[in-house]
Design a protein around this motif. Structure first.
Motif, PDB file in Angstrom:
ATOM      1  N   ASP A  82     -28.888 -45.416 -14.499  1.00 13.95           N
ATOM      2  CA  ASP A  82     -30.632 -44.493 -14.376  1.00 13.95           C
ATOM      3  C   ASP A  82     -30.345 -43.794 -15.549  1.00 13.95           C
ATOM      4  O   ASP A  82     -31.623 -42.554 -15.275  1.00 13.95           O
ATOM      5  CB  ASP A  82     -31.260 -44.738 -13.022  1.00 13.95           C
ATOM      6  N   ARG A  83     -29.221 -43.421 -16.210  1.00 17.80           N
ATOM      7  CA  ARG A  83     -28.998 -42.089 -17.247  1.00 17.80           C
ATOM      8  C   ARG A  83     -29.824 -42.206 -17.849  1.00 17.80           C
ATOM      9  O   ARG A  83     -30.706 -40.846 -18.597  1.00 17.80           O
ATOM     10  CB  ARG A  83     -27.754 -42.306 -18.067  1.00 17.80           C
ATOM     11  N   PRO A 127     -34.646 -47.967 -18.755  1.00 16.57           N
ATOM     12  CA  PRO A 127     -35.048 -47.082 -17.253  1.00 16.57           C
ATOM     13  C   PRO A 127     -36.197 -45.882 -17.787  1.00 16.57           C
ATOM     14  O   PRO A 127     -37.150 -45.489 -16.887  1.00 16.57           O
ATOM     15  CB  PRO A 127     -33.840 -47.444 -16.453  1.00 16.57           C
ATOM     16  N   GLY A 128     -35.715 -45.714 -19.400  1.00 12.93           N
ATOM     17  CA  GLY A 128     -36.554 -44.893 -19.780  1.00 12.93           C
ATOM     18  C   GLY A 128     -38.180 -44.145 -19.356  1.00 12.93           C
ATOM     19  O   GLY A 128     -38.607 -43.929 -19.220  1.00 12.93           O
ATOM     20  N   LEU A 129     -38.386 -45.702 -20.002  1.00  7.56           N
ATOM     21  CA  LEU A 129     -39.919 -46.462 -19.381  1.00  7.56           C
ATOM     22  C   LEU A 129     -40.654 -45.549 -18.180  1.00  7.56           C
ATOM     23  O   LEU A 129     -42.026 -45.262 -18.335  1.00  7.56           O
ATOM     24  CB  LEU A 129     -40.474 -47.572 -20.153  1.00  7.56           C
ATOM     25  N   LYS A 130     -39.810 -46.000 -17.425  1.00  7.54           N
ATOM     26  CA  LYS A 130     -39.811 -45.845 -16.115  1.00  7.54           C
ATOM     27  C   LYS A 130     -40.726 -43.877 -16.068  1.00  7.54           C
ATOM     28  O   LYS A 130     -41.810 -43.123 -15.919  1.00  7.54           O
ATOM     29  CB  LYS A 130     -39.194 -45.386 -15.609  1.00  7.54           C
ATOM     30  N   ARG A 154     -22.600 -45.691 -25.522  1.00  4.66           N
ATOM     31  CA  ARG A 154     -21.793 -46.377 -26.210  1.00  4.66           C
ATOM     32  C   ARG A 154     -20.376 -46.315 -25.286  1.00  4.66           C
ATOM     33  O   ARG A 154     -19.086 -46.550 -25.044  1.00  4.66           O
ATOM     34  CB  ARG A 154     -21.097 -45.525 -27.536  1.00  4.66           C
ATOM     35  N   ILE A 155     -20.866 -45.223 -24.170  1.00  6.45           N
ATOM     36  CA  ILE A 155     -19.925 -45.065 -22.908  1.00  6.45           C
ATOM     37  C   ILE A 155     -20.501 -45.647 -21.678  1.00  6.45           C
ATOM     38  O   ILE A 155     -21.735 -45.816 -20.978  1.00  6.45           O
ATOM     39  CB  ILE A 155     -19.824 -43.156 -22.632  1.00  6.45           C
ATOM     40  N   PRO A 156     -19.533 -46.222 -21.323  1.00  8.08           N
ATOM     41  CA  PRO A 156     -19.708 -47.687 -19.687  1.00  8.08           C
ATOM     42  C   PRO A 156     -20.611 -46.844 -18.790  1.00  8.08           C
ATOM     43  O   PRO A 156     -19.956 -45.762 -19.084  1.00  8.08           O
ATOM     44  CB  PRO A 156     -17.828 -47.848 -19.755  1.00  8.08           C
ATOM     45  N   TYR A 157     -21.191 -47.070 -17.810  1.00 14.33           N
ATOM     46  CA  TYR A 157     -21.751 -46.957 -16.616  1.00 14.33           C
ATOM     47  C   TYR A 157     -20.922 -45.693 -15.903  1.00 14.33           C
ATOM     48  O   TYR A 157     -19.714 -47.065 -15.905  1.00 14.33           O
ATOM     49  CB  TYR A 157     -22.941 -47.421 -16.378  1.00 14.33           C
ATOM     50  N   ASN A 158     -21.414 -44.984 -15.768  1.00 15.85           N
ATOM     51  CA  ASN A 158     -19.973 -44.133 -14.685  1.00 15.85           C
ATOM     52  C   ASN A 158     -18.874 -43.353 -14.915  1.00 15.85           C
ATOM     53  O   ASN A 158     -18.097 -42.681 -14.272  1.00 15.85           O
ATOM     54  CB  ASN A 158     -20.320 -45.456 -13.507  1.00 15.85           C
ATOM     55  N   ASP A 159     -19.022 -43.420 -16.455  1.00 14.85           N
ATOM     56  CA  ASP A 159     -17.689 -43.171 -17.166  1.00 14.85           C
ATOM     57  C   ASP A 159     -18.008 -41.925 -17.907  1.00 14.85           C
ATOM     58  O   ASP A 159     -19.130 -41.378 -18.333  1.00 14.85           O
ATOM     59  CB  ASP A 159     -17.480 -43.420 -17.812  1.00 14.85           C
TER      60      ASP A 159
END
Length: 261
Positions: A87-88, A126-129, A173-178
Protein backbone atom coordinates in the motif's frame (compact mmCIF):
# COMPACT_ATOMS: atom_id res chain seq x y z
CA UNK A 1 -14.57 19.25 -23.45
CA UNK A 2 -17.83 21.07 -22.73
CA UNK A 3 -18.82 18.43 -20.17
CA UNK A 4 -15.53 18.82 -18.30
CA UNK A 5 -15.61 22.62 -18.41
CA UNK A 6 -19.18 22.64 -17.07
CA UNK A 7 -18.19 20.27 -14.24
CA UNK A 8 -15.37 22.63 -13.21
CA UNK A 9 -17.30 25.90 -13.41
CA UNK A 10 -18.67 25.53 -9.88
CA UNK A 11 -15.29 24.48 -8.38
CA UNK A 12 -13.68 27.84 -7.72
CA UNK A 13 -11.13 28.64 -6.52
CA UNK A 14 -9.39 25.49 -7.73
CA UNK A 15 -5.91 23.95 -7.54
CA UNK A 16 -4.95 21.24 -10.05
CA UNK A 17 -2.45 18.67 -8.81
CA UNK A 18 -0.12 18.83 -11.79
CA UNK A 19 2.35 16.10 -12.80
CA UNK A 20 3.00 17.26 -16.35
CA UNK A 21 1.34 14.21 -17.94
CA UNK A 22 -1.45 14.35 -20.50
CA UNK A 23 -4.20 13.72 -17.90
CA UNK A 24 -3.34 16.60 -15.60
CA UNK A 25 -2.50 18.83 -18.59
CA UNK A 26 -5.98 18.37 -20.09
CA UNK A 27 -7.51 18.94 -16.68
CA UNK A 28 -5.53 22.17 -16.26
CA UNK A 29 -6.52 23.34 -19.74
CA UNK A 30 -10.21 22.72 -19.01
CA UNK A 31 -9.90 24.44 -15.64
CA UNK A 32 -8.38 27.49 -17.30
CA UNK A 33 -11.29 27.54 -19.76
CA UNK A 34 -13.81 27.20 -16.93
CA UNK A 35 -12.27 29.43 -14.28
CA UNK A 36 -9.69 31.67 -15.93
CA UNK A 37 -7.34 33.16 -13.34
CA UNK A 38 -9.25 31.41 -10.56
CA UNK A 39 -7.15 28.25 -10.94
CA UNK A 40 -3.55 27.35 -10.09
CA UNK A 41 -1.40 24.31 -10.82
CA UNK A 42 0.52 22.72 -7.97
CA UNK A 43 3.34 20.20 -8.27
CA UNK A 44 5.08 18.23 -5.52
CA UNK A 45 8.87 18.13 -5.61
CA UNK A 46 10.06 14.78 -4.20
CA UNK A 47 12.80 12.16 -4.50
CA UNK A 48 10.72 9.83 -6.69
CA UNK A 49 9.90 12.61 -9.21
CA UNK A 50 12.84 13.36 -11.55
CA UNK A 51 13.96 16.94 -12.13
CA UNK A 52 13.32 16.49 -15.87
CA UNK A 53 9.64 15.89 -15.10
CA UNK A 54 9.53 18.92 -12.80
CA UNK A 55 11.00 21.03 -15.62
CA UNK A 56 8.28 19.70 -17.91
CA UNK A 57 5.55 20.88 -15.50
CA UNK A 58 7.01 24.39 -15.53
CA UNK A 59 7.10 24.44 -19.33
CA UNK A 60 3.48 23.29 -19.72
CA UNK A 61 2.18 25.74 -17.12
CA UNK A 62 3.92 28.51 -19.04
CA UNK A 63 2.30 27.30 -22.29
CA UNK A 64 -1.15 27.40 -20.64
CA UNK A 65 -0.54 30.67 -18.82
CA UNK A 66 -1.29 29.07 -15.46
CA UNK A 67 0.12 30.12 -12.12
CA UNK A 68 2.36 27.34 -10.81
CA UNK A 69 3.07 26.46 -7.16
CA UNK A 70 5.71 23.92 -6.14
CA UNK A 71 5.61 22.27 -2.71
CA UNK A 72 8.08 19.80 -1.20
CA UNK A 73 7.33 16.29 0.06
CA UNK A 74 10.04 14.44 2.01
CA UNK A 75 9.04 10.88 1.14
CA UNK A 76 12.14 9.23 2.58
CA UNK A 77 11.42 10.69 6.02
CA UNK A 78 8.37 8.41 6.20
CA UNK A 79 9.36 4.94 7.45
CA UNK A 80 6.20 3.36 6.03
CA UNK A 81 7.00 4.67 2.56
CA UNK A 82 10.60 3.45 2.83
CA UNK A 83 9.42 -0.06 3.82
CA UNK A 84 7.67 -0.20 0.43
CA UNK A 85 4.72 -2.38 1.44
CA UNK A 86 1.98 -3.06 -1.16
CA UNK A 87 0.00 0.00 0.00
CA UNK A 88 3.00 2.29 -0.57
CA UNK A 89 1.06 4.26 -3.17
CA UNK A 90 -1.65 5.02 -0.59
CA UNK A 91 0.96 6.23 1.91
CA UNK A 92 2.70 8.32 -0.74
CA UNK A 93 -0.46 9.87 -2.18
CA UNK A 94 -1.64 10.78 1.29
CA UNK A 95 1.66 12.55 2.01
CA UNK A 96 1.54 14.39 -1.31
CA UNK A 97 -2.03 15.60 -0.98
CA UNK A 98 -1.60 16.58 2.66
CA UNK A 99 1.28 18.80 1.54
CA UNK A 100 -0.79 20.15 -1.35
CA UNK A 101 -3.74 20.88 0.93
CA UNK A 102 -1.49 22.81 3.31
CA UNK A 103 0.03 24.81 0.46
CA UNK A 104 -3.22 25.74 -1.29
CA UNK A 105 -5.12 26.54 1.90
CA UNK A 106 -2.49 29.20 2.50
CA UNK A 107 -3.54 30.63 -0.89
CA UNK A 108 -7.22 30.59 0.11
CA UNK A 109 -8.08 27.83 -2.36
CA UNK A 110 -11.03 25.58 -1.54
CA UNK A 111 -11.05 22.83 -4.20
CA UNK A 112 -8.25 20.49 -5.26
CA UNK A 113 -8.52 18.33 -8.40
CA UNK A 114 -6.34 15.47 -9.61
CA UNK A 115 -6.05 13.64 -12.93
CA UNK A 116 -7.19 10.05 -12.40
CA UNK A 117 -9.28 8.80 -15.32
CA UNK A 118 -11.98 6.17 -15.85
CA UNK A 119 -9.42 3.51 -16.83
CA UNK A 120 -7.60 3.80 -13.50
CA UNK A 121 -10.34 2.09 -11.53
CA UNK A 122 -9.56 -1.23 -13.26
CA UNK A 123 -5.90 -1.24 -12.11
CA UNK A 124 -4.35 -1.71 -8.67
CA UNK A 125 -4.35 1.92 -7.50
CA UNK A 126 -4.32 2.15 -3.69
CA UNK A 127 -3.55 5.86 -4.01
CA UNK A 128 -7.15 6.47 -5.09
CA UNK A 129 -8.23 5.65 -1.53
CA UNK A 130 -6.16 8.57 -0.20
CA UNK A 131 -7.68 10.85 -2.83
CA UNK A 132 -11.19 9.94 -1.65
CA UNK A 133 -10.33 10.22 2.06
CA UNK A 134 -8.92 13.72 1.68
CA UNK A 135 -11.80 15.05 -0.39
CA UNK A 136 -9.82 15.58 -3.59
CA UNK A 137 -12.00 15.67 -6.70
CA UNK A 138 -11.26 13.60 -9.84
CA UNK A 139 -13.08 15.39 -12.69
CA UNK A 140 -11.77 13.21 -15.54
CA UNK A 141 -12.88 10.04 -13.76
CA UNK A 142 -16.20 11.55 -12.68
CA UNK A 143 -16.94 12.62 -16.26
CA UNK A 144 -16.12 9.14 -17.56
CA UNK A 145 -13.06 10.12 -19.61
CA UNK A 146 -10.84 7.19 -20.67
CA UNK A 147 -7.16 7.57 -21.57
CA UNK A 148 -8.11 7.38 -25.23
CA UNK A 149 -10.64 10.21 -24.78
CA UNK A 150 -8.05 12.32 -22.99
CA UNK A 151 -5.37 11.90 -25.65
CA UNK A 152 -7.84 12.69 -28.43
CA UNK A 153 -9.08 15.86 -26.71
CA UNK A 154 -5.53 16.91 -25.82
CA UNK A 155 -4.50 16.58 -29.46
CA UNK A 156 -7.58 18.45 -30.69
CA UNK A 157 -6.81 21.33 -28.32
CA UNK A 158 -3.13 21.53 -29.20
CA UNK A 159 -1.53 20.28 -25.99
CA UNK A 160 2.14 19.51 -26.61
CA UNK A 161 2.00 16.47 -24.31
CA UNK A 162 -0.98 14.80 -26.01
CA UNK A 163 1.14 11.75 -26.94
CA UNK A 164 3.50 11.79 -23.96
CA UNK A 165 4.00 8.24 -22.63
CA UNK A 166 2.44 7.41 -19.27
CA UNK A 167 4.78 8.03 -16.36
CA UNK A 168 4.85 6.62 -12.83
CA UNK A 169 7.03 7.61 -9.90
CA UNK A 170 10.48 6.02 -9.61
CA UNK A 171 9.43 4.00 -6.55
CA UNK A 172 7.30 1.79 -8.82
CA UNK A 173 10.51 0.29 -10.21
CA UNK A 174 11.34 -1.35 -6.86
CA UNK A 175 9.62 -4.62 -5.85
CA UNK A 176 7.24 -4.39 -2.91
CA UNK A 177 8.87 -4.96 0.49
CA UNK A 178 12.33 -4.04 -0.85
CA UNK A 179 13.50 -0.91 0.94
CA UNK A 180 13.33 2.36 -0.99
CA UNK A 181 16.53 4.40 -0.72
CA UNK A 182 17.80 7.62 -2.22
CA UNK A 183 20.62 5.64 -3.87
CA UNK A 184 18.19 3.30 -5.66
CA UNK A 185 16.03 6.17 -6.89
CA UNK A 186 19.07 8.00 -8.26
CA UNK A 187 20.31 4.83 -10.02
CA UNK A 188 16.92 4.28 -11.62
CA UNK A 189 16.57 7.90 -12.69
CA UNK A 190 20.02 8.06 -14.30
CA UNK A 191 19.61 4.67 -15.98
CA UNK A 192 16.27 5.64 -17.52
CA UNK A 193 17.59 9.02 -18.61
CA UNK A 194 20.53 7.32 -20.35
CA UNK A 195 18.24 4.91 -22.22
CA UNK A 196 15.94 7.76 -23.23
CA UNK A 197 18.97 9.52 -24.76
CA UNK A 198 18.73 6.95 -27.60
CA UNK A 199 15.33 8.38 -28.56
CA UNK A 200 13.31 5.83 -26.57
CA UNK A 201 10.36 7.55 -24.92
CA UNK A 202 8.73 4.70 -22.97
CA UNK A 203 11.15 3.01 -20.56
CA UNK A 204 11.21 1.48 -17.10
CA UNK A 205 14.34 0.21 -15.35
CA UNK A 206 13.08 -2.23 -12.71
CA UNK A 207 15.50 -3.06 -9.89
CA UNK A 208 15.86 -6.62 -8.63
CA UNK A 209 18.73 -6.59 -6.12
CA UNK A 210 21.76 -5.89 -8.36
CA UNK A 211 19.91 -6.63 -11.61
CA UNK A 212 18.49 -3.95 -13.91
CA UNK A 213 15.48 -5.26 -15.85
CA UNK A 214 14.82 -2.90 -18.73
CA UNK A 215 11.27 -2.61 -20.08
CA UNK A 216 10.71 -0.85 -23.41
CA UNK A 217 8.18 -1.35 -26.19
CA UNK A 218 9.19 -4.21 -28.52
CA UNK A 219 9.70 -1.83 -31.45
CA UNK A 220 12.56 -0.29 -29.43
CA UNK A 221 14.40 -3.60 -29.00
CA UNK A 222 16.59 -3.08 -32.11
CA UNK A 223 17.84 0.23 -30.71
CA UNK A 224 18.96 -1.34 -27.44
CA UNK A 225 20.42 -4.42 -29.15
CA UNK A 226 22.48 -2.48 -31.66
CA UNK A 227 26.04 -3.59 -30.93
CA UNK A 228 27.39 -0.16 -29.98
CA UNK A 229 24.30 0.95 -28.07
CA UNK A 230 24.17 -2.33 -26.14
CA UNK A 231 27.80 -2.01 -25.07
CA UNK A 232 27.29 1.63 -24.05
CA UNK A 233 24.15 0.85 -22.03
CA UNK A 234 25.81 -2.05 -20.22
CA UNK A 235 28.83 0.09 -19.36
CA UNK A 236 26.70 3.02 -18.16
CA UNK A 237 24.37 0.96 -15.99
CA UNK A 238 27.24 -1.00 -14.47
CA UNK A 239 28.95 2.28 -13.66
CA UNK A 240 25.75 3.34 -11.87
CA UNK A 241 26.02 0.24 -9.65
CA UNK A 242 24.11 -2.55 -11.42
CA UNK A 243 25.95 -5.86 -11.68
CA UNK A 244 23.71 -7.37 -14.37
CA UNK A 245 21.84 -5.56 -17.17
CA UNK A 246 18.87 -7.39 -18.74
CA UNK A 247 16.20 -6.67 -21.33
CA UNK A 248 12.69 -7.96 -20.55
CA UNK A 249 11.54 -9.53 -23.83
CA UNK A 250 7.96 -9.20 -22.62
CA UNK A 251 8.29 -5.47 -23.30
CA UNK A 252 6.96 -2.51 -21.37
CA UNK A 253 4.05 -3.26 -19.08
CA UNK A 254 2.50 -0.59 -16.87
CA UNK A 255 2.17 -1.85 -13.31
CA UNK A 256 4.30 -4.93 -13.91
CA UNK A 257 5.42 -4.91 -10.27
CA UNK A 258 1.81 -5.57 -9.19
CA UNK A 259 1.76 -9.18 -10.34
CA UNK A 260 2.75 -10.55 -6.93
CA UNK A 261 -0.01 -8.79 -4.97
Amino acid sequence: MDRLVKYLQEKAPLAVAFSGGVDSALLLLAARKALGENVVAITARMDSFPERELSETKKICKELGAKHIICSVEQLDNDEFVKNCPDRCYICKKMIFQAIIKAVRAEGIQYIAEGSNADDVSDYRPGLKAVDELGIISPLKDCGYTKEDIRRLAQEHGLSVWDKPAYACLATRIPYNDEITKEKLVMIDKAEEHIMSYGIRQVRVRVHDNIARIEVNPDSFPVLLDEKNRADIIAELKQLGFLYVTLDIGGFKSGSMNYNI
